[in-house]
Design a protein around this motif. Sequence first.
Motif, PDB file in Angstrom:
ATOM      1  N   VAL A   1       6.751  11.183   2.703  1.00 44.32           N
ATOM      2  CA  VAL A   1       7.297  10.444   1.528  1.00 44.32           C
ATOM      3  C   VAL A   1       8.765  10.199   1.562  1.00 44.32           C
ATOM      4  O   VAL A   1       9.482  11.240   1.886  1.00 44.32           O
ATOM      5  CB  VAL A   1       7.200  11.146   0.176  1.00 44.32           C
ATOM      6  CG1 VAL A   1       7.927  10.620  -1.123  1.00 44.32           C
ATOM      7  CG2 VAL A   1       5.715  11.208   0.022  1.00 44.32           C
ATOM      8  N   VAL A   2       9.207   8.970   1.674  1.00 41.55           N
ATOM      9  CA  VAL A   2      10.501   8.693   1.896  1.00 41.55           C
ATOM     10  C   VAL A   2      11.017   7.784   0.730  1.00 41.55           C
ATOM     11  O   VAL A   2      10.694   6.821   0.288  1.00 41.55           O
ATOM     12  CB  VAL A   2      10.763   7.597   3.206  1.00 41.55           C
ATOM     13  CG1 VAL A   2      12.118   7.114   3.414  1.00 41.55           C
ATOM     14  CG2 VAL A   2      10.127   8.244   4.409  1.00 41.55           C
TER      15      VAL A   2
ATOM     16  N   ALA B   1       0.558  -1.215   6.530  1.00 42.12           N
ATOM     17  CA  ALA B   1       1.374   0.016   6.046  1.00 42.12           C
ATOM     18  C   ALA B   1       2.180   0.565   7.329  1.00 42.12           C
ATOM     19  O   ALA B   1       1.473   0.203   8.427  1.00 42.12           O
ATOM     20  CB  ALA B   1       0.482   1.286   5.655  1.00 42.12           C
ATOM     21  N   ARG B   2       3.387   0.873   7.338  1.00 43.53           N
ATOM     22  CA  ARG B   2       4.053   1.413   8.519  1.00 43.53           C
ATOM     23  C   ARG B   2       3.464   2.849   9.009  1.00 43.53           C
ATOM     24  O   ARG B   2       2.928   3.680   8.692  1.00 43.53           O
ATOM     25  CB  ARG B   2       5.474   1.425   8.065  1.00 43.53           C
ATOM     26  CG  ARG B   2       6.197   0.305   7.663  1.00 43.53           C
ATOM     27  CD  ARG B   2       7.681   0.328   7.229  1.00 43.53           C
ATOM     28  NE  ARG B   2       8.278  -0.627   6.904  1.00 43.53           N
ATOM     29  CZ  ARG B   2       8.320  -0.682   5.511  1.00 43.53           C
ATOM     30  NH1 ARG B   2       7.727  -0.117   4.549  1.00 43.53           N
ATOM     31  NH2 ARG B   2       9.107  -2.082   5.033  1.00 43.53           N
ATOM     32  N   ASP B   3       3.571   2.554  10.519  1.00 38.82           N
ATOM     33  CA  ASP B   3       3.037   3.790  11.225  1.00 38.82           C
ATOM     34  C   ASP B   3       4.180   4.958  11.184  1.00 38.82           C
ATOM     35  O   ASP B   3       5.175   4.617  11.606  1.00 38.82           O
ATOM     36  CB  ASP B   3       2.771   3.527  12.664  1.00 38.82           C
ATOM     37  CG  ASP B   3       1.950   4.587  13.535  1.00 38.82           C
ATOM     38  OD1 ASP B   3       2.212   5.794  12.930  1.00 38.82           O
ATOM     39  OD2 ASP B   3       1.890   4.327  14.568  1.00 38.82           O
ATOM     40  N   PRO B   4       3.909   6.113  10.544  1.00 36.08           N
ATOM     41  CA  PRO B   4       4.729   7.302  10.389  1.00 36.08           C
ATOM     42  C   PRO B   4       5.350   7.367  11.770  1.00 36.08           C
ATOM     43  O   PRO B   4       6.403   7.874  11.912  1.00 36.08           O
ATOM     44  CB  PRO B   4       4.225   8.320   9.782  1.00 36.08           C
ATOM     45  CG  PRO B   4       2.639   8.106   9.887  1.00 36.08           C
ATOM     46  CD  PRO B   4       2.826   6.525   9.975  1.00 36.08           C
TER      47      PRO B   4
ATOM     48  N   ALA C   1       0.872  -1.161   0.118  1.00 37.54           N
ATOM     49  CA  ALA C   1       0.051   0.132   0.080  1.00 37.54           C
ATOM     50  C   ALA C   1       0.762   1.271  -0.057  1.00 37.54           C
ATOM     51  O   ALA C   1       0.416   2.396  -0.480  1.00 37.54           O
ATOM     52  CB  ALA C   1      -0.895   0.043   1.121  1.00 37.54           C
ATOM     53  N   GLN C   2       2.177   1.121   0.614  1.00 38.53           N
ATOM     54  CA  GLN C   2       2.983   2.457   0.601  1.00 38.53           C
ATOM     55  C   GLN C   2       3.438   2.700  -0.662  1.00 38.53           C
ATOM     56  O   GLN C   2       3.961   3.846  -0.665  1.00 38.53           O
ATOM     57  CB  GLN C   2       4.041   2.169   1.875  1.00 38.53           C
ATOM     58  CG  GLN C   2       3.367   2.313   3.149  1.00 38.53           C
ATOM     59  CD  GLN C   2       4.596   2.091   4.216  1.00 38.53           C
ATOM     60  OE1 GLN C   2       4.792   1.016   4.723  1.00 38.53           O
ATOM     61  NE2 GLN C   2       5.009   3.232   4.346  1.00 38.53           N
ATOM     62  N   TYR C   3       3.351   1.805  -1.737  1.00 40.27           N
ATOM     63  CA  TYR C   3       4.313   2.128  -3.014  1.00 40.27           C
ATOM     64  C   TYR C   3       3.161   2.982  -3.886  1.00 40.27           C
ATOM     65  O   TYR C   3       3.625   3.453  -4.783  1.00 40.27           O
ATOM     66  CB  TYR C   3       4.300   0.774  -3.673  1.00 40.27           C
ATOM     67  CG  TYR C   3       5.737   0.111  -3.050  1.00 40.27           C
ATOM     68  CD1 TYR C   3       6.873   0.284  -3.678  1.00 40.27           C
ATOM     69  CD2 TYR C   3       5.723  -0.918  -2.238  1.00 40.27           C
ATOM     70  CE1 TYR C   3       7.841  -0.226  -3.341  1.00 40.27           C
ATOM     71  CE2 TYR C   3       6.631  -1.405  -1.581  1.00 40.27           C
ATOM     72  CZ  TYR C   3       7.916  -1.222  -1.956  1.00 40.27           C
ATOM     73  OH  TYR C   3       9.040  -1.853  -1.699  1.00 40.27           O
ATOM     74  N   PHE C   4       2.013   3.230  -3.393  1.00 42.88           N
ATOM     75  CA  PHE C   4       1.016   3.864  -4.071  1.00 42.88           C
ATOM     76  C   PHE C   4       1.333   5.443  -3.352  1.00 42.88           C
ATOM     77  O   PHE C   4       0.604   5.756  -2.555  1.00 42.88           O
ATOM     78  CB  PHE C   4      -0.274   3.763  -3.907  1.00 42.88           C
ATOM     79  CG  PHE C   4      -0.491   2.296  -4.645  1.00 42.88           C
ATOM     80  CD1 PHE C   4      -0.678   2.210  -5.700  1.00 42.88           C
ATOM     81  CD2 PHE C   4      -0.601   1.196  -3.910  1.00 42.88           C
ATOM     82  CE1 PHE C   4      -1.095   0.988  -6.338  1.00 42.88           C
ATOM     83  CE2 PHE C   4      -0.909  -0.014  -4.348  1.00 42.88           C
ATOM     84  CZ  PHE C   4      -1.203  -0.035  -5.771  1.00 42.88           C
TER      85      PHE C   4
ATOM     86  N   ARG D   1       5.106   5.973   0.778  1.00 41.42           N
ATOM     87  CA  ARG D   1       4.451   6.853   1.338  1.00 41.42           C
ATOM     88  C   ARG D   1       3.751   6.465   2.693  1.00 41.42           C
ATOM     89  O   ARG D   1       3.393   5.432   2.656  1.00 41.42           O
ATOM     90  CB  ARG D   1       3.040   7.337   0.379  1.00 41.42           C
ATOM     91  CG  ARG D   1       2.186   8.293   1.283  1.00 41.42           C
ATOM     92  CD  ARG D   1       2.515   9.684   1.258  1.00 41.42           C
ATOM     93  NE  ARG D   1       1.651  10.643   1.879  1.00 41.42           N
ATOM     94  CZ  ARG D   1       0.729  11.245   1.193  1.00 41.42           C
ATOM     95  NH1 ARG D   1       0.382  10.991  -0.183  1.00 41.42           N
ATOM     96  NH2 ARG D   1      -0.025  12.069   1.752  1.00 41.42           N
ATOM     97  N   PHE D   2       4.172   7.063   3.728  1.00 44.38           N
ATOM     98  CA  PHE D   2       3.829   6.853   5.026  1.00 44.38           C
ATOM     99  C   PHE D   2       2.434   7.784   5.489  1.00 44.38           C
ATOM    100  O   PHE D   2       2.626   8.923   5.997  1.00 44.38           O
ATOM    101  CB  PHE D   2       4.978   7.278   6.069  1.00 44.38           C
ATOM    102  CG  PHE D   2       5.985   6.345   6.305  1.00 44.38           C
ATOM    103  CD1 PHE D   2       6.367   5.251   7.151  1.00 44.38           C
ATOM    104  CD2 PHE D   2       6.994   6.102   5.104  1.00 44.38           C
ATOM    105  CE1 PHE D   2       7.281   4.598   6.997  1.00 44.38           C
ATOM    106  CE2 PHE D   2       8.108   5.238   5.144  1.00 44.38           C
ATOM    107  CZ  PHE D   2       8.171   4.402   5.924  1.00 44.38           C
ATOM    108  N   ARG D   3       1.302   7.107   5.312  1.00 45.11           N
ATOM    109  CA  ARG D   3       0.178   7.800   5.729  1.00 45.11           C
ATOM    110  C   ARG D   3       0.030   7.781   7.127  1.00 45.11           C
ATOM    111  O   ARG D   3      -0.050   6.593   7.813  1.00 45.11           O
ATOM    112  CB  ARG D   3      -1.031   7.165   4.822  1.00 45.11           C
ATOM    113  CG  ARG D   3      -0.726   7.528   3.333  1.00 45.11           C
ATOM    114  CD  ARG D   3      -1.924   7.245   2.511  1.00 45.11           C
ATOM    115  NE  ARG D   3      -1.802   7.677   1.106  1.00 45.11           N
ATOM    116  CZ  ARG D   3      -1.077   7.127   0.175  1.00 45.11           C
ATOM    117  NH1 ARG D   3      -0.483   5.863   0.360  1.00 45.11           N
ATOM    118  NH2 ARG D   3      -1.022   7.546  -0.996  1.00 45.11           N
TER     119      ARG D   3
END
Length: 251
Positions: free
Chosen positions: A179-180, A138-141, A108-111, A201-203
Amino acid sequence: MRHGEFRHHRLVQVYEAECPWGPDDDFFLAVVNETVAARVLDLGCGTGRLTVALDAAGHTVTGVDPARASLAVARAKPGGEQVTWIEGTSALLPERAFDVAVLTSHVAQYFVDDAAWARTLVDLRRALAPGGRLAFDARDPAGRRWERWNPADSRRRITLPDGGEVRAWTEVTGVRDGVVSFTHHYGFADGEKLSSSATLRFRTEAQLRDSLGAAGFTVDTIHGGWHREPVGQGDGEFVVSARAGRLAPVA
């Protein structure tokens, strides 16, 4: 090379060796198994580690991924011949064809772009039967995981199935507004050096909830880890489960 660990035949083998079955796979397998004999979509299935296990558990499984080199490995796995493999994206998905959809390994983070993420969620809602389940991680920012992706902390040796050894390390090349960007570096025993770059993307939890709601999903739960811990008390993850609403009737 962009996304080389999924697209380059040699780096795909390194990815396979570095990413064995783990607690995240246990979690997603358990989630899917809550629906008996489900029609399952594994979007961004990669080399099919979880995909073939879902089929072995008695589900009818479709794996979708845009990376041909990864799919070649997936198809060759024992049991791979039982899975339907599609080279492409969510845009190719048929309507109301699945009971459960999963996006694992932080796909999901690749979007990165919000519009791309929104389109993918709409595609998933369309592909799921009404009330169908979507699960993803997804990783928690707040965990700031990218701070560990530096040459000092990330140096590692990866042993391949043939006994060969690969030396690898990671560097972050940019951090801004969630965004990393980063690059993995690989050195092979025969002297070849390869690299693979990506952007994630870390949402925030609120952003994930808002995007799911806008796409027609209802969030059931968001956990903070693979043992269903509360957010902020687990593995630095968002482990999301949501349900697909009914599609709006065509006028």
